[in-house]
Design a protein around this motif. Structure first.
Motif: not given
Length: 288
Positions: A53, A152, A226, A229, A232-233
């Motif tokens: 990301a 998205d 992005s 994201t 978050r990951h």
């Protein structure tokens, strides 16, 4: 083979706990090892997704930068065209061009306008709100809250529509620009024609700059999404890692319990190795 039986040695039977707690204690190291391995795999997977990301955000930022560069260059060219018109009008008399039925492109020069594009699809209110929040330099938390409401696919569709609109404008003005270039040699008063062409070109650059700005704004939203994201990951990877450490601690504690119960030196050595491994993992996580 008939008459053949599998016999468990009495010494091994004596080592196997007979109570429910004993059986749980014996199975705990194996189960927790499996859990720790699973969590380690999840942590690695989430970190890989976070890196992807981030890489995607960098690529999108590069595309957004290209669109902003086009926007700035075209606005600058538009300003230069208008400044040239002002100088020309200050030094010589410039008259409006006369209508010529045989020259359809001349009408755009006379008005100093570009062909009108068909109206594009209206932006979703959520996308418009996010663009305005970025333009107002709202806090990142505010912008992030708005971006989480935008799917998205919706943002991808809006970007595709904006790019198609820019391509449609280029296809519309391309033949017209060539026709205007061909007319310049036929103009009865070259000075008047040049002034009209400068006004038309300035209007064209302004229109193209607005199209580039619209595309750049949408790319900026994709960059921020992005990055969200990726964050978050990354957070999920950290928590999976903590879970893996907890599972490893469970393995060590269970191993110590069995070692204390059975007085087995090998179990103590294995537990010590586990402690060293966990300590090393913590060191790598905090300092490497």
């Amino acid at each position: 083979m008939p008459g053949m039986k599998v016999q468990i040695p009495d010494a091994l039977k004596a080592d196997i706990p007979q109570t429910i707690w004993g059986k749980i204690l014996a199975a705990t190291p194996v189960v927790m090892t499996v859990v720790a391995t699973m969590l380690a795999g999840l942590a690695s997977s989430e970190m890989t997704r976070a890196q992807y990301a981030r890489s995607l955000a960098a690529q999108l930022q590069s595309k957004a930068g290209d669109q902003w560069s086009f926007f700035q260059a075209k606005r600058l060219r538009s300003t230069l065209q208008r400044n040239t018109i002002d100088l020309l009008q200050a030094t010589a008399e410039v008259r409006p061009l006369e209508r010529q039925p045989d020259w359809p492109a001349l009408e755009y020069l006379r008005r100093g306008e570009v062909p009108a594009l068909p109206p594009g699809p209206a932006l979703d209110p959520r996308i418009q709100a996010a663009i305005e929040a970025v333009a107002r330099l709202e806090p990142d938390t505010t912008v992030a809250g708005l971006l989480r409401q935008i799917p998205d696919q919706l943002l991808d569709d809006a970007l595709r529509a904006a790019r198609e609109r820019a391509q449609a404008f280029e296809a519309l003005t391309g033949p017209l620009n060539k026709e205007i270039e061909a007319l310049e040699e036929k103009a009865p008063v070259r000075r008047d024609f040049i002034a009209a062409r400068l006004r038309y070109t300035a209007a064209r650059y302004d229109a193209e700059a607005r199209l580039n700005q619209a595309i750049a704004n949408l790319y900026e939203l994709q960059v921020r999404k992005s990055n969200l994201t990726a964050t978050r990951h990354h957070t999920r990877s950290q928590r999976f890692f903590y879970g893996m450490l907890a599972a490893q601690a469970g393995v060590i504690i269970a191993t110590f319990a069995m070692a204390a119960r059975q007085r087995n030196l090998l179990w103590i050595i294995a537990a010590a190795a586990g402690l060293v491994a966990v300590a090393f993992a913590v060191y790598v996580y905090l300092y490497v």
